[in-house]
Design a protein around this motif. Structure first.
Motif, mmCIF file in Angstrom:
data_model
loop_
_atom_site.group_PDB
_atom_site.id
_atom_site.type_symbol
_atom_site.label_atom_id
_atom_site.label_comp_id
_atom_site.label_asym_id
_atom_site.label_seq_id
_atom_site.Cartn_x
_atom_site.Cartn_y
_atom_site.Cartn_z
ATOM 1 N N ILE A 242 14.148 -13.591 -10.396
ATOM 2 C CA ILE A 242 13.082 -14.148 -9.552
ATOM 3 C C ILE A 242 11.916 -14.631 -10.400
ATOM 4 O O ILE A 242 11.161 -15.524 -10.006
ATOM 5 N N GLY A 243 11.767 -14.082 -11.598
ATOM 6 C CA GLY A 243 10.726 -14.545 -12.497
ATOM 7 C C GLY A 243 10.942 -15.954 -13.005
ATOM 8 O O GLY A 243 10.014 -16.581 -13.533
ATOM 9 N N THR A 244 12.148 -16.476 -12.836
ATOM 10 C CA THR A 244 12.441 -17.851 -13.269
ATOM 11 C C THR A 244 12.177 -18.863 -12.162
ATOM 12 O O THR A 244 12.330 -20.067 -12.382
ATOM 13 N N THR A 245 11.808 -18.386 -10.963
ATOM 14 C CA THR A 245 11.569 -19.283 -9.837
ATOM 15 C C THR A 245 10.080 -19.578 -9.677
ATOM 16 O O THR A 245 9.241 -18.981 -10.355
ATOM 17 N N ALA A 246 9.759 -20.457 -8.748
ATOM 18 C CA ALA A 246 8.355 -20.777 -8.488
ATOM 19 C C ALA A 246 7.607 -19.579 -7.906
ATOM 20 O O ALA A 246 6.388 -19.470 -8.050
ATOM 21 N N MET A 247 8.328 -18.661 -7.286
ATOM 22 C CA MET A 247 7.705 -17.507 -6.647
ATOM 23 C C MET A 247 7.746 -16.310 -7.605
ATOM 24 O O MET A 247 8.356 -15.274 -7.325
ATOM 25 N N ASN A 248 7.071 -16.448 -8.749
ATOM 26 C CA ASN A 248 7.222 -15.474 -9.829
ATOM 27 C C ASN A 248 6.011 -14.574 -10.041
ATOM 28 O O ASN A 248 5.935 -13.854 -11.043
ATOM 29 N N SER A 249 5.058 -14.597 -9.125
ATOM 30 C CA SER A 249 3.874 -13.763 -9.276
ATOM 31 C C SER A 249 4.267 -12.288 -9.329
ATOM 32 O O SER A 249 5.079 -11.812 -8.523
ATOM 33 N N GLY A 250 3.696 -11.556 -10.299
ATOM 34 C CA GLY A 250 3.984 -10.135 -10.425
ATOM 35 C C GLY A 250 5.168 -9.796 -11.289
ATOM 36 O O GLY A 250 5.433 -8.620 -11.534
ATOM 37 N N THR A 251 5.889 -10.788 -11.770
ATOM 38 C CA THR A 251 7.040 -10.520 -12.633
ATOM 39 C C THR A 251 6.598 -10.457 -14.093
ATOM 40 O O THR A 251 5.522 -10.927 -14.464
#
Length: 443
Positions: A157-166
């Motif tokens: 999920i850190g590779t997606t646009a929704m990566n806040s908090g990763t």
């Protein structure tokens, strides 16, 4: 056919959900931002391929539990098996006989695997596969195919646009390659010391080219990496033996879920004994903390899985889905062609896993035109972000859907001719589920 359904109670409930649940749903793909404004039904029950919402509206449903339901809602043999099992207790402090029986059922269906471990969601099983691969190879880099989703964990999920908090450190150990492009995989291996390659062997819209999966298998073997298949969607929709059985390539590890329980929560990690035992008690290597979940082996999920296995042995749900999907795709595409919309709207994909493509007057994929189509289908008693069928979809359901599509596409054609959805679309367009900000569908 529904006559102008109203959504007042669903809208009240959706507003309350936004107060109680981040995003207003427990899965982003189920969010209200994935549906037209003020037209996101909050459901009460389902039967077969039909669902009913809090306002009493009835819909033919597609997507059907995010592809997790292949036998139909409320499929009696599964429900009865679950009820019988849970009446005798659901969770114990030691393994149950059901765990032995379910494991044997699974491994009979997936002969390329020697061992299996059950869990409750796909992300846990898939991330466990990544951890095993890293332990087995002593390497850190994970190679992921350019496909939509694998896990909620940082490595993906850190590779997606929704990566806040990763964690950026986790993301730095993930590299990508292109589906059906062996050269991109070769280049990746030339540049990195890779622990594993993970991909869906096939998707709704893409079949592997001859030699592609075999080439990945050879690259992994030559470079000492593990090959992982994500069978979340392909398992029990392509085959109960998985896509690996169809394409003749055996992975080292595979992760399963969705239709395993016909909507009941169960997932699985399967693989070769040499790798899986790293999380067991028959290894001299440092042990891997593999899947260790309180609810992974609860009796209801295992009973649902075993009943699904029996249903697939007794019936032909995949054949039924393929047949229904072919009829639906042919009928809808014929309507689109008749209305002169083939360049703007079409149904594509494997018959058991259909999607629809919506394009604007320039021929570009369009969220606004997609939303207009969803809006008009909801008005006509059809609910679905796709045309993914189940074995419970009847000829009458398909005929009703084709009829609804005709009405929806007549409106769609007006928007194409006008060059805009303005005046036809009520509210804002839908937005990608994985996006950086709540806008453009902030609630």
């Amino acid at each position: 056919m529904n006559e102008s359904p109203r959504f007042s109670r669903s809208n009240e409930l959706q507003r309350r959900l936004h107060e109680l649940v981040p995003g207003g749903a427990h899965t982003y793909a189920r969010g209200a931002d994935q549906y037209p404004d003020e037209m996101a039904p909050v459901l009460v029950r389902g039967e077969g391929a039909r669902v009913w919402d809090a306002d009493g509206n009835s819909f033919v449903e597609y997507g059907i539990g995010l592809r997790s339901v292949t036998l139909g809602h409320g499929y009696k043999p599964v429900v009865e098996a679950v009820c019988k099992a849970i009446a005798q207790g659901t969770n114990f402090s030691r393994p149950t006989v059901a765990e032995v029986d379910a494991a044997e059922d699974f491994l009979r269906l997936v002969p390329g695997a020697d061992m299996v471990k059950f869990a409750k969601n796909g992300s846990d099983a898939t991330t466990a596969a990544i951890r095993l691969a890293r332990a087995a190879t002593g390497r850190k880099i994970v190679a992921i195919c350019n496909q939509p989703f694998y896990s909620v964990d940082d490595w993906f999920i850190g590779t997606t646009a929704m990566n806040s908090g990763t964690l950026s450190d986790a993301v730095s150990k993930t590299v990508r390659f292109a589906y059906n492009d062996l050269e991109s995989a070769r280049s990746m291996f030339a540049e990195h010391s890779i622990a594993c390659v993970i991909l869906e062997a096939a998707t709704a819209s893409a079949e592997p080219k001859p030699g592609f999966l075999q080439g990945l298998r050879e690259l992994c073997d030559r470079n000492g990496a593990l090959l992982i298949f994500d069978e979340m969607i392909t398992g029990y929709r392509w085959s109960e033996h998985g896509a690996q059985s169809i394409y003749g390539v055996v992975p080292d590890l595979s992760s399963w879920g969705k239709a395993m329980g016909n909507g009941f929560p169960i997932s699985a990690l399967a693989g070769t004994r040499a790798v899986m035992e790293l999380g067991g008690l028959r290894t001299d290597a440092d042990r891997v903390f593999l899947l260790s979940t309180t609810h992974g082996p609860e009796t209801g999920g295992l009973a649902a899985f075993r009943a699904v296995v029996e249903a697939y042995a007794r019936e032909d749900p995949i054949g039924a889905m393929e047949s229904a999907g072919r009829s639906l795709a042919a009928g809808v595409n014929a309507v689109s062609a008749e209305l002169g919309l083939s360049a703007y709207f079409e149904v594509v994909g494997r018959p058991s896993c259909l999607t629809f493509v919506t394009r604007d007057p320039d021929g570009s994929p369009s969220q606004a035109y997609r939303t207009l189509f969803l809006q008009e289908m909801l008005q006509r008693g059809v609910l679905g972000q796709s045309f993914v069928v189940s074995a419970a979809h009847t000829e009458a359901d398909i005929a009703r859907t084709i009829e609804a599509t005709r009405g929806a596409l007549e409106i769609y054609r007006r928007a194409i001719e006008a060059g805009t959805v303005d005046g036809l679309l009520r509210g804002r367009p839908v937005a990608p589920a994985l996006r950086r900000s709540a806008e453009p569908r902030r609630h």
